[in-house]
Design a protein around this motif. Structure first.
Motif, PDB file in Angstrom:
ATOM      1  N   VAL A 117       1.063  -1.660  -0.171  1.00 18.36           N
ATOM      2  CA  VAL A 117      -0.416  -0.431   0.045  1.00 18.36           C
ATOM      3  C   VAL A 117       1.224   1.476  -0.228  1.00 18.36           C
ATOM      4  N   ALA A 118       1.801   1.382   0.552  1.00 19.85           N
ATOM      5  CA  ALA A 118       2.358   2.167   0.586  1.00 19.85           C
ATOM      6  C   ALA A 118       3.438   2.364  -0.411  1.00 19.85           C
ATOM      7  N   HIS A 119       3.854   1.216  -1.374  1.00 21.82           N
ATOM      8  CA  HIS A 119       4.945   1.851  -2.205  1.00 21.82           C
ATOM      9  C   HIS A 119       3.875   2.059  -3.255  1.00 21.82           C
ATOM     10  N   ALA A 120       2.406   1.833  -3.449  1.00 25.09           N
ATOM     11  CA  ALA A 120       1.720   2.191  -4.094  1.00 25.09           C
ATOM     12  C   ALA A 120       1.490   3.500  -4.434  1.00 25.09           C
ATOM     13  N   ARG A 121       1.098   4.086  -3.227  1.00 21.67           N
ATOM     14  CA  ARG A 121       0.379   5.683  -3.152  1.00 21.67           C
ATOM     15  C   ARG A 121       1.573   6.154  -3.342  1.00 21.67           C
ATOM     16  N   GLN A 122       3.087   6.000  -3.135  1.00 22.75           N
ATOM     17  CA  GLN A 122       4.427   6.485  -4.026  1.00 22.75           C
ATOM     18  C   GLN A 122       3.994   6.838  -5.335  1.00 22.75           C
ATOM     19  N   GLN A 123       3.419   5.752  -5.666  1.00 28.05           N
ATOM     20  CA  GLN A 123       3.013   6.286  -7.256  1.00 28.05           C
ATOM     21  C   GLN A 123       2.685   7.528  -8.198  1.00 28.05           C
ATOM     22  N   ARG A 124       2.006   7.667  -7.512  1.00 25.47           N
ATOM     23  CA  ARG A 124       1.384   8.891  -8.045  1.00 25.47           C
ATOM     24  C   ARG A 124       1.478  10.328  -7.196  1.00 25.47           C
ATOM     25  N   LEU A 125       2.803  10.377  -6.255  1.00 23.96           N
ATOM     26  CA  LEU A 125       3.055  10.828  -5.726  1.00 23.96           C
ATOM     27  C   LEU A 125       3.982  11.410  -6.818  1.00 23.96           C
ATOM     28  N   PRO A 126       4.592  13.264  -6.652  1.00 23.99           N
ATOM     29  CA  PRO A 126       5.904  14.041  -7.504  1.00 23.99           C
ATOM     30  C   PRO A 126       7.448  13.135  -6.788  1.00 23.99           C
ATOM     31  N   ALA A 127       8.390  13.453  -7.825  1.00 21.53           N
ATOM     32  CA  ALA A 127       9.261  12.770  -7.417  1.00 21.53           C
ATOM     33  C   ALA A 127      10.163  13.497  -5.951  1.00 21.53           C
ATOM     34  N   PRO A 128      10.491  12.424  -5.245  1.00 19.87           N
ATOM     35  CA  PRO A 128      10.757  12.613  -3.639  1.00 19.87           C
ATOM     36  C   PRO A 128      12.428  13.710  -4.421  1.00 19.87           C
ATOM     37  N   ALA A 129      12.788  14.459  -3.806  1.00 20.41           N
ATOM     38  CA  ALA A 129      13.955  15.258  -3.111  1.00 20.41           C
ATOM     39  C   ALA A 129      14.121  15.649  -1.928  1.00 20.41           C
ATOM     40  N   GLY A 130      16.284  15.005  -2.748  1.00 17.22           N
ATOM     41  CA  GLY A 130      16.778  15.626  -0.830  1.00 17.22           C
ATOM     42  C   GLY A 130      16.878  13.392  -0.310  1.00 17.22           C
ATOM     43  N   TRP A 131      16.154  13.566   1.146  1.00 15.31           N
ATOM     44  CA  TRP A 131      16.590  12.508   1.957  1.00 15.31           C
ATOM     45  C   TRP A 131      15.043  11.924   1.081  1.00 15.31           C
ATOM     46  N   ALA A 132      14.175  12.941   1.445  1.00 12.14           N
ATOM     47  CA  ALA A 132      12.643  12.302   1.177  1.00 12.14           C
ATOM     48  C   ALA A 132      12.829  11.217   0.155  1.00 12.14           C
ATOM     49  N   ALA A 133      13.950  11.036  -0.689  1.00 14.81           N
ATOM     50  CA  ALA A 133      13.463   9.949  -1.033  1.00 14.81           C
ATOM     51  C   ALA A 133      14.375   8.408  -0.759  1.00 14.81           C
ATOM     52  N   ALA A 134      14.547   8.376   0.568  1.00 18.75           N
ATOM     53  CA  ALA A 134      14.741   7.191   1.101  1.00 18.75           C
ATOM     54  C   ALA A 134      13.635   6.056   1.306  1.00 18.75           C
ATOM     55  N   THR A 135      12.646   7.437   1.053  1.00 21.69           N
ATOM     56  CA  THR A 135      11.158   6.244   1.547  1.00 21.69           C
ATOM     57  C   THR A 135      10.784   5.255   0.472  1.00 21.69           C
ATOM     58  N   PRO A 136      11.297   5.842  -0.315  1.00 23.28           N
ATOM     59  CA  PRO A 136      10.347   5.041  -1.857  1.00 23.28           C
ATOM     60  C   PRO A 136      11.209   4.069  -1.822  1.00 23.28           C
ATOM     61  N   ALA A 137      12.865   4.467  -1.772  1.00 19.78           N
ATOM     62  CA  ALA A 137      13.811   3.655  -1.980  1.00 19.78           C
ATOM     63  C   ALA A 137      14.180   2.164  -0.770  1.00 19.78           C
ATOM     64  N   SER A 138      13.519   2.131   0.719  1.00 17.89           N
ATOM     65  CA  SER A 138      13.624   1.680   2.040  1.00 17.89           C
ATOM     66  C   SER A 138      11.949   0.682   1.500  1.00 17.89           C
ATOM     67  N   THR A 139      11.161   1.479   1.030  1.00 15.93           N
ATOM     68  CA  THR A 139       9.733   1.036   0.978  1.00 15.93           C
ATOM     69  C   THR A 139      10.176   0.015  -0.077  1.00 15.93           C
ATOM     70  N   GLY A 140      10.559  -0.096  -1.001  1.00 13.83           N
ATOM     71  CA  GLY A 140      11.066  -0.865  -1.811  1.00 13.83           C
ATOM     72  C   GLY A 140      11.196  -2.709  -2.122  1.00 13.83           C
ATOM     73  N   LEU A 141      12.399  -2.062  -1.539  1.00 13.83           N
ATOM     74  CA  LEU A 141      13.633  -2.962  -0.431  1.00 13.83           C
ATOM     75  C   LEU A 141      12.798  -4.062   0.417  1.00 13.83           C
ATOM     76  N   LEU A 142      11.947  -3.502   1.186  1.00 12.57           N
ATOM     77  CA  LEU A 142      10.989  -4.307   2.358  1.00 12.57           C
ATOM     78  C   LEU A 142      10.034  -4.697   1.013  1.00 12.57           C
ATOM     79  N   LEU A 143       9.342  -3.922   0.667  1.00 13.36           N
ATOM     80  CA  LEU A 143       8.412  -5.087   0.466  1.00 13.36           C
ATOM     81  C   LEU A 143       8.828  -6.009  -0.941  1.00 13.36           C
ATOM     82  N   GLY A 144      10.366  -6.225  -1.150  1.00 11.51           N
ATOM     83  CA  GLY A 144      10.534  -6.601  -2.503  1.00 11.51           C
ATOM     84  C   GLY A 144      10.907  -8.127  -1.517  1.00 11.51           C
ATOM     85  N   TRP A 145      11.495  -7.784  -0.237  1.00 10.75           N
ATOM     86  CA  TRP A 145      12.310  -9.246   0.390  1.00 10.75           C
ATOM     87  C   TRP A 145      10.949  -9.651   1.196  1.00 10.75           C
ATOM     88  N   THR A 146       9.832  -9.007   0.971  1.00 10.93           N
ATOM     89  CA  THR A 146       8.749  -9.534   2.376  1.00 10.93           C
ATOM     90  C   THR A 146       7.726  -9.544   1.479  1.00 10.93           C
TER      91      THR A 146
END
Length: 233
Positions: A117-146
């Motif tokens: 759900v968190a990953h899907a919601r980010q797809q409709r948001l503007p591209a994150p800048a700076g440290w905010a990019a950690a959210t899609p990156a970490s969510t992708g890792l978590l989703l991919g492994w789990t």
């Protein structure tokens, strides 16, 4: 006030998510996963993937906790589902450490759903800048492994319940998860590479593991190749 409470819950859930599986082994209560090995479980060294997952999740959560970032769209859209993912993963670790492994096949798919759900919601948001990019990156890792780990836990739960382990069913499960991740990678605009890397890593290490049946290794290799192809598009 809602932004503040959400950040508090997210911070507490992330802390439990990182601390419980880290401190547990130091107290002699590590997760008893080796007792419930399956033909699709990756080798031990593959689980090093939790290091970047923990680090990325802590970084992303810390960024969302900053007062100036609590009201940002990425925080509001992903805070609650990520809190759910972290909390459920922490419960999974408690169950595994307490030798209540029969609960894990139910907990991990729920954690995966929250991360999705968190990953899907980010797809409709503007591209994150700076440290905010950690959210899609970490969510992708978590989703991919789990996502991959959920299939392993379901297989382990069935084995624990007395079901005979079937290589054919295991192959079907691997291909099903790989297909779902491949579709997710292809449809993603944010966090697609971390999503592909986490699942691809688990599948590739399984494909290279000589203790696994040949059919499982072939399926894992095919799944890893499909995910890599989707990530390169």
């Amino acid at each position: 006030m809602g932004d503040r409470w959400r950040s508090y819950v997210l911070g507490g859930a992330c802390a439990a998510f990182v601390v419980i599986p880290t401190v547990g082994p130091l107290l002699g209560k590590g997760e008893q996963t080796r007792r419930y090995d399956t033909v699709i479980t990756p080798p031990d060294y593959a689980f090093v993937v939790w290091a970047p997952i923990f680090a990325g999740s802590a970084l992303a959560t810390g960024n969302q906790l900053l007062p100036g970032n609590r009201a940002r769209p990425v925080s509001r859209r992903t805070g609650w589902p990520l809190a759910g993912a972290f909390a459920t993963n922490a419960l999974w670790s408690l169950a595994a450490q307490g030798d209540r492994f029969a609960l894990t096949p139910f907990l991990l798919p729920v954690a995966t759903a929250f991360a999705a759900v968190a990953h899907a919601r980010q797809q409709r948001l503007p591209a994150p800048a700076g440290w905010a990019a950690a959210t899609p990156a970490s969510t992708g890792l978590l989703l991919g492994w789990t996502a991959l780990a959920s299939a392993v836990n379901v297989a382990a739960g069935a084995k624990l319940a007395g079901a005979r382990e079937s290589v054919a069913a295991s192959v079907a499960g691997v291909l099903g998860v790989a297909g779902a991740v491949t579709a997710g990678v292809a449809a993603s605009r944010r966090g697609r590479l971390p999503l592909a890397l986490a699942s691809g890593w688990g599948l590739l290490t399984t494909a290279l593991y000589p203790r696994r049946p040949r059919g499982v290794r072939i399926a894992a290799a095919a799944g890893a190749a499909a995910i890599a192809a989707a990530a390169r598009r």
